[in-house]
Write a protein that holds these residues in place. Sequence first.
Motif, PDB file in Angstrom:
ATOM      1  N   VAL A 263      91.256  35.356  -9.642  1.00 28.98           N
ATOM      2  CA  VAL A 263      89.831  35.434  -9.346  1.00 28.98           C
ATOM      3  C   VAL A 263      89.089  35.217 -10.653  1.00 28.98           C
ATOM      4  CG1 VAL A 263      87.941  36.874  -8.489  1.00 28.98           C
ATOM      5  CG2 VAL A 263      90.209  37.009  -7.426  1.00 28.98           C
ATOM      6  N   ARG A 264      88.144  34.285 -10.634  1.00 25.18           N
ATOM      7  CA  ARG A 264      87.378  33.968 -11.831  1.00 25.18           C
ATOM      8  C   ARG A 264      85.897  34.139 -11.528  1.00 25.18           C
ATOM      9  NH1 ARG A 264      89.379  31.431 -16.152  1.00 25.18           N
ATOM     10  NH2 ARG A 264      91.175  30.571 -15.022  1.00 25.18           N
ATOM     11  N   LEU A 265      85.125  34.495 -12.531  1.00 21.52           N
ATOM     12  CA  LEU A 265      83.689  34.689 -12.363  1.00 21.52           C
ATOM     13  C   LEU A 265      82.921  33.526 -12.970  1.00 21.52           C
ATOM     14  CD1 LEU A 265      83.357  38.490 -13.241  1.00 21.52           C
ATOM     15  CD2 LEU A 265      83.495  37.448 -10.971  1.00 21.52           C
ATOM     16  N   GLY A 266      81.843  33.126 -12.309  1.00 24.64           N
ATOM     17  CA  GLY A 266      80.946  32.127 -12.853  1.00 24.64           C
ATOM     18  C   GLY A 266      80.071  32.725 -13.944  1.00 24.64           C
ATOM     19  N   SER A 267      79.008  32.022 -14.288  1.00 26.95           N
ATOM     20  CA  SER A 267      78.123  32.448 -15.371  1.00 26.95           C
ATOM     21  C   SER A 267      77.503  33.811 -15.086  1.00 26.95           C
ATOM     22  CB  SER A 267      77.017  31.406 -15.560  1.00 26.95           C
ATOM     23  OG  SER A 267      76.160  31.765 -16.621  1.00 26.95           O
ATOM     24  N   LEU A 268      77.426  34.649 -16.135  1.00 23.52           N
ATOM     25  CA  LEU A 268      76.977  36.033 -15.994  1.00 23.52           C
ATOM     26  C   LEU A 268      75.799  36.324 -16.915  1.00 23.52           C
ATOM     27  CD1 LEU A 268      80.526  37.620 -16.199  1.00 23.52           C
ATOM     28  CD2 LEU A 268      79.166  37.416 -14.112  1.00 23.52           C
ATOM     29  N   GLU A 269      74.851  37.096 -16.408  1.00 17.37           N
ATOM     30  CA  GLU A 269      73.808  37.660 -17.261  1.00 17.37           C
ATOM     31  C   GLU A 269      74.387  38.903 -17.928  1.00 17.37           C
ATOM     32  OE1 GLU A 269      71.077  36.287 -18.069  1.00 17.37           O
ATOM     33  OE2 GLU A 269      71.305  34.615 -16.679  1.00 17.37           O
ATOM     34  N   PRO A 270      74.392  38.960 -19.250  1.00 19.47           N
ATOM     35  CA  PRO A 270      75.198  39.961 -19.955  1.00 19.47           C
ATOM     36  C   PRO A 270      74.781  41.404 -19.757  1.00 19.47           C
ATOM     37  CG  PRO A 270      73.827  38.731 -21.494  1.00 19.47           C
ATOM     38  CD  PRO A 270      73.732  38.028 -20.175  1.00 19.47           C
ATOM     39  N   GLU A 271      73.468  41.682 -19.700  1.00 22.69           N
ATOM     40  CA  GLU A 271      73.040  43.077 -19.762  1.00 22.69           C
ATOM     41  C   GLU A 271      73.443  43.890 -18.538  1.00 22.69           C
ATOM     42  OE1 GLU A 271      69.822  41.190 -17.388  1.00 22.69           O
ATOM     43  OE2 GLU A 271      71.055  40.630 -19.088  1.00 22.69           O
ATOM     44  N   GLN A 272      73.866  43.214 -17.469  1.00 24.53           N
ATOM     45  CA  GLN A 272      74.284  43.940 -16.268  1.00 24.53           C
ATOM     46  C   GLN A 272      75.736  44.384 -16.320  1.00 24.53           C
ATOM     47  OE1 GLN A 272      72.680  40.666 -13.896  1.00 24.53           O
ATOM     48  NE2 GLN A 272      71.410  42.126 -12.799  1.00 24.53           N
ATOM     49  N   LEU A 273      76.433  44.011 -17.417  1.00 20.74           N
ATOM     50  CA  LEU A 273      77.833  44.409 -17.570  1.00 20.74           C
ATOM     51  C   LEU A 273      77.902  45.721 -18.355  1.00 20.74           C
ATOM     52  CD1 LEU A 273      79.516  40.968 -18.293  1.00 20.74           C
ATOM     53  CD2 LEU A 273      79.364  42.201 -16.136  1.00 20.74           C
ATOM     54  N   SER A 274      77.586  46.785 -17.686  1.00 18.90           N
ATOM     55  CA  SER A 274      77.626  48.110 -18.298  1.00 18.90           C
ATOM     56  C   SER A 274      79.073  48.564 -18.449  1.00 18.90           C
ATOM     57  CB  SER A 274      76.878  49.112 -17.412  1.00 18.90           C
ATOM     58  OG  SER A 274      77.551  49.248 -16.163  1.00 18.90           O
ATOM     59  N   PRO A 275      79.342  49.580 -19.291  1.00 19.99           N
ATOM     60  CA  PRO A 275      80.720  50.064 -19.436  1.00 19.99           C
ATOM     61  C   PRO A 275      81.387  50.447 -18.117  1.00 19.99           C
ATOM     62  CG  PRO A 275      79.384  50.882 -21.243  1.00 19.99           C
ATOM     63  CD  PRO A 275      78.439  50.190 -20.294  1.00 19.99           C
ATOM     64  N   PRO A 276      80.692  51.146 -17.186  1.00 18.49           N
ATOM     65  CA  PRO A 276      81.349  51.444 -15.898  1.00 18.49           C
ATOM     66  C   PRO A 276      81.710  50.180 -15.116  1.00 18.49           C
ATOM     67  CG  PRO A 276      79.464  52.883 -16.220  1.00 18.49           C
ATOM     68  CD  PRO A 276      79.389  51.846 -17.289  1.00 18.49           C
ATOM     69  N   VAL A 277      80.842  49.169 -15.161  1.00 18.70           N
ATOM     70  CA  VAL A 277      81.139  47.914 -14.464  1.00 18.70           C
ATOM     71  C   VAL A 277      82.355  47.235 -15.097  1.00 18.70           C
ATOM     72  CG1 VAL A 277      80.304  45.559 -14.059  1.00 18.70           C
ATOM     73  CG2 VAL A 277      78.815  47.512 -13.595  1.00 18.70           C
ATOM     74  N   ILE A 278      82.392  47.180 -16.426  1.00 19.18           N
ATOM     75  CA  ILE A 278      83.519  46.555 -17.117  1.00 19.18           C
ATOM     76  C   ILE A 278      84.814  47.278 -16.796  1.00 19.18           C
ATOM     77  CG2 ILE A 278      84.522  46.113 -19.394  1.00 19.18           C
ATOM     78  CD1 ILE A 278      81.675  45.553 -20.391  1.00 19.18           C
ATOM     79  N   ALA A 279      84.789  48.613 -16.782  1.00 13.51           N
ATOM     80  CA  ALA A 279      85.994  49.389 -16.480  1.00 13.51           C
ATOM     81  C   ALA A 279      86.491  49.100 -15.067  1.00 13.51           C
ATOM     82  CB  ALA A 279      85.711  50.879 -16.655  1.00 13.51           C
ATOM     83  N   ARG A 280      85.581  48.987 -14.148  1.00 13.76           N
ATOM     84  CA  ARG A 280      85.959  48.716 -12.758  1.00 13.76           C
ATOM     85  C   ARG A 280      86.523  47.299 -12.611  1.00 13.76           C
ATOM     86  NH1 ARG A 280      81.806  49.620  -7.689  1.00 13.76           N
ATOM     87  NH2 ARG A 280      83.226  48.917  -6.009  1.00 13.76           N
ATOM     88  N   LEU A 281      85.934  46.348 -13.302  1.00 14.19           N
ATOM     89  CA  LEU A 281      86.454  44.982 -13.269  1.00 14.19           C
ATOM     90  C   LEU A 281      87.829  44.906 -13.907  1.00 14.19           C
ATOM     91  CD1 LEU A 281      83.266  42.909 -14.242  1.00 14.19           C
ATOM     92  CD2 LEU A 281      84.267  43.146 -11.957  1.00 14.19           C
ATOM     93  N   ALA A 282      88.018  45.607 -15.014  1.00 19.09           N
ATOM     94  CA  ALA A 282      89.288  45.550 -15.736  1.00 19.09           C
ATOM     95  C   ALA A 282      90.448  46.112 -14.925  1.00 19.09           C
ATOM     96  CB  ALA A 282      89.171  46.293 -17.068  1.00 19.09           C
ATOM     97  N   ALA A 283      90.150  46.938 -13.927  1.00 15.92           N
ATOM     98  CA  ALA A 283      91.196  47.504 -13.071  1.00 15.92           C
ATOM     99  C   ALA A 283      91.785  46.463 -12.122  1.00 15.92           C
ATOM    100  CB  ALA A 283      90.638  48.682 -12.275  1.00 15.92           C
ATOM    101  N   GLN A 284      91.112  45.317 -11.986  1.00 17.64           N
ATOM    102  CA  GLN A 284      91.589  44.265 -11.088  1.00 17.64           C
ATOM    103  C   GLN A 284      92.442  43.264 -11.865  1.00 17.64           C
ATOM    104  OE1 GLN A 284      91.071  44.635  -7.784  1.00 17.64           O
ATOM    105  NE2 GLN A 284      90.112  46.543  -8.474  1.00 17.64           N
ATOM    106  N   LYS A 285      93.741  43.329 -11.679  1.00 17.24           N
ATOM    107  CA  LYS A 285      94.669  42.544 -12.494  1.00 17.24           C
ATOM    108  C   LYS A 285      94.601  41.054 -12.184  1.00 17.24           C
ATOM    109  CE  LYS A 285      95.816  46.285 -14.432  1.00 17.24           C
ATOM    110  NZ  LYS A 285      95.159  46.587 -15.735  1.00 17.24           N
ATOM    111  N   LYS A 286      94.073  40.673 -11.036  1.00 17.54           N
ATOM    112  CA  LYS A 286      93.940  39.253 -10.721  1.00 17.54           C
ATOM    113  C   LYS A 286      92.713  38.622 -11.375  1.00 17.54           C
ATOM    114  CE  LYS A 286      96.198  39.254  -6.164  1.00 17.54           C
ATOM    115  NZ  LYS A 286      96.006  38.916  -4.722  1.00 17.54           N
ATOM    116  N   LEU A 287      91.806  39.436 -11.899  1.00 18.00           N
ATOM    117  CA  LEU A 287      90.582  38.910 -12.487  1.00 18.00           C
ATOM    118  C   LEU A 287      90.885  38.228 -13.817  1.00 18.00           C
ATOM    119  CD1 LEU A 287      87.498  38.616 -12.312  1.00 18.00           C
ATOM    120  CD2 LEU A 287      87.324  40.786 -13.549  1.00 18.00           C
TER     121      LEU A 287
END
Length: 427
Positions: A221-245
């Motif tokens: 799973v890949r993500l397209g272009s992102l606006e950076p300020e919405q990537l808060s630490p809780p969001v990053i932690a939750r994304l990092a838990a997905q090994k297919k990302l």
Amino acid sequence: MKVSAITLGCKVNQYETQAMLSQLEHTGFTVCDGPADVVLINSCTVTAQSDHKVRQTLHRARRDNPTAVLVLTGCMPQAFPEQAAALADADIVLGNSNRAALTEQILHYLSTHQRIIDIEPHSQKFESMQVTNFHERTRAFVKIEDGCNRFCSYCIIPYARGRVRSKPLADVRTELQALGKNGYREIVLTGINLPAYGQDLGLTLCDAVEVACKIPEIARVRLGSLEPEQLSPPVIARLAAQKKLCPQFHLSLQSGCTATLKRMNRHYTADEYRMIIQNLCAAFDNAAMTTDIMVGFAGETEQEFQESLQFAREIAFAKVHVFPYSRRPGTRAAELPGQVSKAEKERRSHLMTAAVEETRARFLQQQVGRTEPVLFERRRTSGGFEGYTPNYTPVLTESAEDLSGQILPVKITEASADFCKGVLANF
């Protein structure tokens, strides 16, 4: 009848073109690459140059297909309906909000030969689209979000796309399941402001990523272009838990100078952006950071440019799209004082490009010696197969067998200016 398509602009447009072609296929049209009875042009309007390209594309399509029905749709008609309607080469002009009527409008034109201009206001609901196949692609793009509420001072997109709307999660799941069953190993979630996904539904981007990662047939799973300020630490932690990302993040920077960012109406400072990059690198192994950088924005002084240049060197992006600011009528920035001359923008673009080419070369060199799973896409004309690692490093591998569509381990052995070479690890 035969239909062909020309897509201008972003990955969202690529997805929407495929959805429109699928709609036409289901009603009896045959998709082709050559001369066609109907030519669909999906437009971009992000800059004034984009509009010029739309006009050129229309002229060329009419020259190459003199008797075809030319359909102009996409962002240009939606943002600038009068200008789009004035393009006489287009037989049918549709906005972004009513493409469900595409087949009906084509058939109506064929029966009456009366020019059609059909541009409606933006809907408050997500446009229903489903794609199950992509012509000649090994990965699939899936649009899950549309619209933008940010109103950056240089950007016309909120007027072309409207406010944030999100695809219901059940529809995301259904579409992804179909793509997985059709053999797509990698999907790319896309949107106009992708991190805003779900804010109208009480959801977040993480919800969509988690759904995608649960589809058994999908390996990446890949993500397209992102606006950076919405990537808060809780969001990053939750994304990092997905090994297919995949650990590749395209975080739109625009400028590494906080003063310039403020005039752009970007919603972060250079220091905040730096911290987001650091958080992502800490959470994902061998992550690649890519971005867009604009030079010569209205009021950008030499000192501000130097700050942005130094910031780009410091972050050491894996890849950067450098482009000069282009005044866009209809935006606030077009009227700002301190417009930078074309010559100066070209000079700054050259300097920035040289700097980020150095950081890309260093990034590719850092991949040498690693063994990474590569999704192979196509055979190169010069021989060998080209594919991409999870962090989107392009890798060329020699093989007598057809590797297209396979994910195989590759040991990266060398790096050039813009890609790496490697050997299959099990050979």
